[in-house]
Write a protein that holds these residues in place. Structure first.
Motif, PDB file in Angstrom:
ATOM      1  N   HIS A   1       0.821  -1.211   0.000  1.00 24.93           N
ATOM      2  CA  HIS A   1       0.000   0.000   0.000  1.00 24.93           C
ATOM      3  C   HIS A   1       0.862   1.271   0.000  1.00 24.93           C
ATOM      4  CE1 HIS A   1      -3.342   2.652   0.814  1.00 24.93           C
ATOM      5  NE2 HIS A   1      -2.668   3.148   1.836  1.00 24.93           N
ATOM      6  N   HIS A   2       1.879   1.334   0.854  1.00 26.55           N
ATOM      7  CA  HIS A   2       2.696   2.558   0.926  1.00 26.55           C
ATOM      8  C   HIS A   2       3.514   2.773  -0.344  1.00 26.55           C
ATOM      9  CE1 HIS A   2       5.660  -0.431   2.305  1.00 26.55           C
ATOM     10  NE2 HIS A   2       6.581   0.427   1.945  1.00 26.55           N
TER      11      HIS A   2
ATOM     12  N   GLY B   1       1.263   4.278  -2.934  1.00 28.27           N
ATOM     13  CA  GLY B   1       1.128   5.703  -2.631  1.00 28.27           C
ATOM     14  C   GLY B   1       2.277   6.496  -3.231  1.00 28.27           C
TER      15      GLY B   1
END
Length: 76
Positions: free
Chosen positions: A44-45, A48
């Motif tokens: 997820h990061h 981003g």
């Protein structure tokens, strides 16, 4: 000036193509099951970070649009 505009158009097009690719990767990662994966292939990061890179490229493309000279006269 026409040559400079052409170079700017090429740079803008290249940036927008990179943005398109980044967003496609992000969407495929988000919709991983629809693409055929059992789990997301990017953390997820990290996805981003891809979004931030896409936003930076869009900002650069917008700045380059401001540098275009639209007062080019036709030479016949």
């Amino acid at each position: 000036m026409l040559k400079e505009n052409n170079e700017l158009f090429n740079d803008i097009e290249a940036k927008l193509m990179q943005v398109q690719t980044l967003i496609e990767v992000i969407l495929d990662n988000h919709n991983y099951q629809a693409v055929g994966y059992d789990e997301p292939f990017i953390d997820h990061h990290k996805s981003g970070n891809l979004m931030w890179a896409a936003v930076d490229l869009v900002h650069e493309a917008i700045e380059e649009l401001g540098e275009l000279d639209f007062n080019i006269k036709n030479h016949y």
